[in-house]
Motif scaffolding. Structure first.
Motif, PDB file in Angstrom:
ATOM      1  N   LEU A  11       1.013  -1.060  -0.120  1.00  0.00           N
ATOM      2  CA  LEU A  11       0.020  -0.057  -0.044  1.00  0.00           C
ATOM      3  C   LEU A  11       0.677   1.177   0.036  1.00  0.00           C
ATOM      4  O   LEU A  11       0.512   2.264  -0.674  1.00  0.00           O
ATOM      5  N   LEU A  12       2.079   1.141   0.671  1.00  0.00           N
ATOM      6  CA  LEU A  12       3.007   2.420   0.750  1.00  0.00           C
ATOM      7  C   LEU A  12       3.386   2.650  -0.778  1.00  0.00           C
ATOM      8  O   LEU A  12       3.376   3.659  -1.264  1.00  0.00           O
ATOM      9  N   GLY A  13       3.885   1.395  -1.324  1.00  0.00           N
ATOM     10  CA  GLY A  13       4.433   1.754  -2.640  1.00  0.00           C
ATOM     11  C   GLY A  13       3.233   2.014  -3.654  1.00  0.00           C
ATOM     12  O   GLY A  13       3.576   2.891  -4.742  1.00  0.00           O
ATOM     13  N   LEU A  14       1.975   1.636  -3.346  1.00  0.00           N
ATOM     14  CA  LEU A  14       1.140   2.192  -4.287  1.00  0.00           C
ATOM     15  C   LEU A  14       0.818   3.661  -4.093  1.00  0.00           C
ATOM     16  O   LEU A  14       0.280   4.446  -5.078  1.00  0.00           O
ATOM     17  N   ALA A  15       1.161   4.273  -2.684  1.00  0.00           N
ATOM     18  CA  ALA A  15       0.651   5.453  -2.525  1.00  0.00           C
ATOM     19  C   ALA A  15       1.713   6.354  -3.475  1.00  0.00           C
ATOM     20  O   ALA A  15       1.312   7.343  -3.718  1.00  0.00           O
ATOM     21  N   PHE A  16       2.809   5.884  -3.222  1.00  0.00           N
ATOM     22  CA  PHE A  16       3.999   6.617  -3.928  1.00  0.00           C
ATOM     23  C   PHE A  16       3.723   6.638  -5.347  1.00  0.00           C
ATOM     24  O   PHE A  16       4.152   7.602  -6.028  1.00  0.00           O
ATOM     25  N   LEU A  17       3.213   5.369  -5.923  1.00  0.00           N
ATOM     26  CA  LEU A  17       3.154   5.252  -7.467  1.00  0.00           C
ATOM     27  C   LEU A  17       2.006   6.445  -7.735  1.00  0.00           C
ATOM     28  O   LEU A  17       2.212   7.035  -8.803  1.00  0.00           O
ATOM     29  N   LEU A  18       0.936   6.487  -7.054  1.00  0.00           N
ATOM     30  CA  LEU A  18      -0.121   7.312  -7.563  1.00  0.00           C
ATOM     31  C   LEU A  18       0.291   8.864  -7.193  1.00  0.00           C
ATOM     32  O   LEU A  18       0.137   9.546  -8.144  1.00  0.00           O
ATOM     33  N   TYR A  19       1.221   8.922  -6.384  1.00  0.00           N
ATOM     34  CA  TYR A  19       1.787  10.290  -6.276  1.00  0.00           C
ATOM     35  C   TYR A  19       2.854  10.807  -7.270  1.00  0.00           C
ATOM     36  O   TYR A  19       2.836  11.809  -7.804  1.00  0.00           O
ATOM     37  N   TYR A  20       3.470   9.946  -7.565  1.00  0.00           N
ATOM     38  CA  TYR A  20       4.436   9.911  -8.821  1.00  0.00           C
ATOM     39  C   TYR A  20       3.951  10.195 -10.048  1.00  0.00           C
ATOM     40  O   TYR A  20       4.261  10.969 -10.984  1.00  0.00           O
ATOM     41  N   MET A  21       2.614   9.654 -10.408  1.00  0.00           N
ATOM     42  CA  MET A  21       1.756   9.628 -11.558  1.00  0.00           C
ATOM     43  C   MET A  21       0.927  11.018 -11.630  1.00  0.00           C
ATOM     44  O   MET A  21       0.450  11.288 -12.755  1.00  0.00           O
TER      45      MET A  21
END
Length: 108
Positions: A11-21
């Motif tokens: 979930l933390l990785g998903l949050a960073f991915l969404l923020y990066y996008m």
């Protein structure tokens, strides 16, 4: 607990991915106070939920361990009682049982 760690990191990785996008992503915006507050709030909520789940699972494990100990103790007591019963049966003399005759039979 390993599964909880895996889900947390996912979930933390998903949050960073969404923020990066995000279209206006920059490393400077990642370190702004509002972003840091969001990250820390997410971590805090995760720790609270993880603590609750850990507490519940530890309580369940302790109860199961207590039941196993009680069952083991009962089995041990049962074996001891069976040994005592066998010893008592061996100590008592074996007397043959003779049928009792009816000395006053009724003839019809």
């Amino acid at each position: 607990m390993k599964n909880l760690h895996f889900i947390g990191f996912l979930l933390l990785g998903l949050a960073f991915l969404l923020y990066y996008m995000l279209p206006e992503f920059s490393m400077v915006k990642l370190l702004e106070p509002i972003s840091l507050m969001g990250i820390l709030a997410g971590i805090g909520i995760g720790l609270i939920i993880g603590g609750i789940v850990g507490y519940v699972s530890k309580g369940t494990a302790l109860k199961e361990e207590q039941k196993r100990k009680e069952l083991k103790q009962l089995r041990k007591e049962k074996e001891e009682l069976e040994k005592q019963a066998a010893e008592l049966a061996n100590q008592q003399p074996q007397t043959p049982v003779t049928p009792v005759e009816n000395k006053n039979p009724q003839n019809y």
